[in-house]
Design an enzyme around this catalytic site. Structure first.
Site, PDB file in Angstrom:
ATOM      1  CG  MET A   1      37.930  48.136   5.761  1.00 55.54           C
ATOM      2  SD  MET A   1      38.383  49.735   5.244  1.00 55.54           S
ATOM      3  CE  MET A   1      36.559  50.532   6.071  1.00 55.54           C
TER       4      MET A   1
ATOM      5  CG  ASP B   1      38.972  47.153  -4.674  1.00 57.48           C
ATOM      6  OD1 ASP B   1      38.238  45.991  -4.459  1.00 57.48           O
ATOM      7  OD2 ASP B   1      38.654  48.429  -4.388  1.00 57.48           O
TER       8      ASP B   1
ATOM      9  CE  LYS C   1      48.829  45.165   1.807  1.00 58.28           C
ATOM     10  NZ  LYS C   1      48.666  43.684   2.539  1.00 58.28           N
TER      11      LYS C   1
END
Length: 275
Positions: free
Chosen positions: A192, A56, A77
């Site tokens: 996050m 990722d 993404k």
């Protein structure tokens, strides 16, 4: 690594080959916070030897650039803000292993610290694919550290809690009890949590945490463009907005966040001085 233990666990699903090791193998590898020098020796070797690396974005551009284009697949993404579904990543690991490939599933930080490594491990086991877990240095620890913020300190705090900021703390079924965290004290590390910062700051204050509690945010920890901002529970949202802090970033809440100001003049940070 699977196999060789007294508790062999459940058998592979009927109709699937249990001897997955004869086909291929999957390594669930933590890449650390992003500085390639902080890859473990084993992680770097496996990345270099793998037939395919499924990665990722969180390993960071310098680590991803270590992998030749023909041996890497981006399962993070996509352009336009779309994300690769976790179900696809799970199926892809199994598919490649059954083709006889040595597969590295490269994840930022540590695979088991808010990294969905547990889900991937269970999926591989359910489908009879042999795997090994290679821990990585979690950004939850490394991020504050490189910013001059100790998570524990004998003069200030002797406990630390790690939580995700990805949830809405006002929803009834939230898995994060912000009120309990405020009462527990100690250092609070939120991963996050850039977007939800106003919500959980408000939740902590409503639970009685002092508005002058020191807070720091570490953006892109150990990357060449690392940034750190500081404030208090009362001011950090304004600081975030003024400085334009964006993910990935770690939020540290507690007295230890004030340590940075006392050591900053002598601290080499992130990618500073990197060869």
């Amino acid at each position: 690594m699977t196999g060789g233990d007294a508790d062999d666990g459940p058998a592979a699903p009927e109709g699937e080959e249990a001897a997955a090791g004869a086909e291929g193998f999957v390594y669930l590898v933590g890449s650390g916070p992003g500085d390639p020098d902080l890859l473990t020796v084993k992680a770097r070797r496996l990345v270099e030897e793998a037939d395919v690396v499924l990665h990722d974005k969180l390993p960071g551009p310098e680590i991803i650039d270590l992998i030749p284009d023909e041996r890497r697949e981006d399962v993070g993404k996509r352009a336009g803000g779309e994300w690769t579904p976790q179900e696809y990543t799970n199926r892809r690991m199994v598919e490649l292993a059954r083709e006889g490939k040595r597969v590295v599933r490269l994840k930022g930080g540590d695979p088991f610290v808010f990294g969905r490594g547990g889900e991937e491990m269970e999926y591989l086991a359910e489908h009879g694919v042999a795997f090994e877990v290679v821990p990585g240095l979690s950004s939850a620890v490394a991020g504050p550290g490189v910013a001059g913020i100790p998570l524990t300190h004998r003069d200030h705090v002797s406990s630390v809690s790690f939580v995700t900021g990805h949830e809405d703390p006002t929803k009834e079924d939230s898995a994060v009890d912000w009120a309990a965290l405020a009462e527990t004290g100690g250092t609070l590390v939120v991963l996050m949590g850039v977007g939800k910062l106003p919500e959980y700051v408000a939740a902590l204050r409503e639970a009685g945490m002092a508005p002058e509690t020191p807070v720091a945010m570490v953006e892109r920890a150990t990357w060449p463009d690392q940034r750190v901002v500081t404030g208090t529970l009362d001011t950090i949202v304004d600081v975030r907005d003024r400085e334009g802090i964006e993910p990935p970033a770690i939020t540290v809440i507690g007295e230890v966040a004030a340590t940075r100001a006392r050591v900053r003049a002598f601290l080499r940070e992130g990618g500073e001085g990197r060869a």
